[in-house]
Design a protein around this motif. Structure first.
Motif, PDB file in Angstrom:
ATOM      1  N   UNK A  55       0.857  -1.184   0.000  1.00 49.10           N
ATOM      2  CA  UNK A  55       0.000   0.000   0.000  1.00 49.10           C
ATOM      3  C   UNK A  55       0.894   1.235   0.000  1.00 49.10           C
ATOM      4  N   UNK A  56       0.300   2.396  -0.204  1.00 52.88           N
ATOM      5  CA  UNK A  56       1.077   3.638  -0.169  1.00 52.88           C
ATOM      6  C   UNK A  56       1.554   3.914   1.252  1.00 52.88           C
ATOM      7  N   UNK A  57       2.567   4.755   1.368  1.00 51.47           N
ATOM      8  CA  UNK A  57       3.074   5.135   2.690  1.00 51.47           C
ATOM      9  C   UNK A  57       1.986   5.840   3.494  1.00 51.47           C
ATOM     10  N   UNK A  58       1.176   6.649   2.832  1.00 50.85           N
ATOM     11  CA  UNK A  58       0.084   7.342   3.528  1.00 50.85           C
ATOM     12  C   UNK A  58      -0.934   6.340   4.084  1.00 50.85           C
ATOM     13  N   UNK A  59      -1.254   5.329   3.292  1.00 51.12           N
ATOM     14  CA  UNK A  59      -2.195   4.298   3.741  1.00 51.12           C
ATOM     15  C   UNK A  59      -1.607   3.485   4.890  1.00 51.12           C
ATOM     16  N   UNK A  60      -0.333   3.137   4.787  1.00 51.16           N
ATOM     17  CA  UNK A  60       0.339   2.387   5.862  1.00 51.16           C
ATOM     18  C   UNK A  60       0.327   3.204   7.147  1.00 51.16           C
ATOM     19  N   UNK A  61       0.611   4.494   7.052  1.00 47.18           N
ATOM     20  CA  UNK A  61       0.613   5.375   8.211  1.00 47.18           C
ATOM     21  C   UNK A  61      -0.774   5.473   8.829  1.00 47.18           C
ATOM     22  N   UNK A  62      -1.792   5.577   7.995  1.00 46.71           N
ATOM     23  CA  UNK A  62      -3.180   5.651   8.474  1.00 46.71           C
ATOM     24  C   UNK A  62      -3.555   4.374   9.236  1.00 46.71           C
ATOM     25  N   UNK A  63      -3.292   3.214   8.642  1.00 49.77           N
ATOM     26  CA  UNK A  63      -3.633   1.946   9.295  1.00 49.77           C
ATOM     27  C   UNK A  63      -2.840   1.774  10.590  1.00 49.77           C
ATOM     28  N   UNK A  64      -1.573   2.186  10.586  1.00 51.33           N
ATOM     29  CA  UNK A  64      -0.755   2.110  11.797  1.00 51.33           C
ATOM     30  C   UNK A  64      -1.349   2.993  12.894  1.00 51.33           C
ATOM     31  N   UNK A  65      -1.864   4.156  12.529  1.00 52.51           N
ATOM     32  CA  UNK A  65      -2.440   5.050  13.541  1.00 52.51           C
ATOM     33  C   UNK A  65      -3.686   4.431  14.179  1.00 52.51           C
ATOM     34  N   UNK A  66      -4.479   3.734  13.411  1.00 50.22           N
ATOM     35  CA  UNK A  66      -5.671   3.062  13.951  1.00 50.22           C
ATOM     36  C   UNK A  66      -5.245   1.928  14.885  1.00 50.22           C
ATOM     37  N   UNK A  67      -4.268   1.131  14.464  1.00 50.36           N
ATOM     38  CA  UNK A  67      -3.778   0.026  15.297  1.00 50.36           C
ATOM     39  C   UNK A  67      -3.113   0.555  16.567  1.00 50.36           C
ATOM     40  N   UNK A  68      -2.416   1.672  16.460  1.00 48.71           N
ATOM     41  CA  UNK A  68      -1.774   2.287  17.626  1.00 48.71           C
ATOM     42  C   UNK A  68      -2.836   2.777  18.616  1.00 48.71           C
TER      43      UNK A  68
END
Length: 110
Positions: A55-68
């Motif tokens: 996925x894009x870096x922006x998408x990875x960052x978004x999903x990581x923020x939800x998991x965090x």
């Protein structure tokens, strides 16, 4: 609390050997978010996470923020880089096991 590198490696080896199916977890979290959680087992930067999951870096960052926010991963900043690592709770969710080898089901194991 972040789990140790040795524990993450053991979890990764166990899950790969078991041929873990992300179907149920994917249904709960969404397939992409489940894959992001799985990709953090060995720790990674946002760029590495995006490559591992595709996925894009922006998408990875978004999903990581939800998991965090859910307490499933922790993110640490070092200079301009951030590193995402699975927490004990995230590992338990991913493996379906609680400490001591008990299943994560409801009630006592029989």
């Amino acid at each position: 609390m972040i789990i140790s590198a040795a524990r993450r490696t053991a979890i990764l080896a166990t899950n790969r050997a078991a041929g873990r199916d992300l179907g149920s977890l994917g249904a709960l979290l969404g397939v992409t978010r489940a894959r992001v959680l799985e990709a953090t087992e060995t720790g990674c930067t946002t760029t590495e996470l995006s490559r591992r999951v595709g996925v894009s870096a922006a998408s990875a960052s978004y999903h990581a923020s939800i998991l965090r926010a859910a307490g499933l991963i922790e993110t640490r900043r070092t200079g301009t880089a951030v590193r995402h690592e699975i927490t004990a709770l995230g590992a338990h969710l991913l493996t379906g096991r609680l400490g001591g080898g008990r299943s994560a089901g409801c009630g006592p194991e029989r």
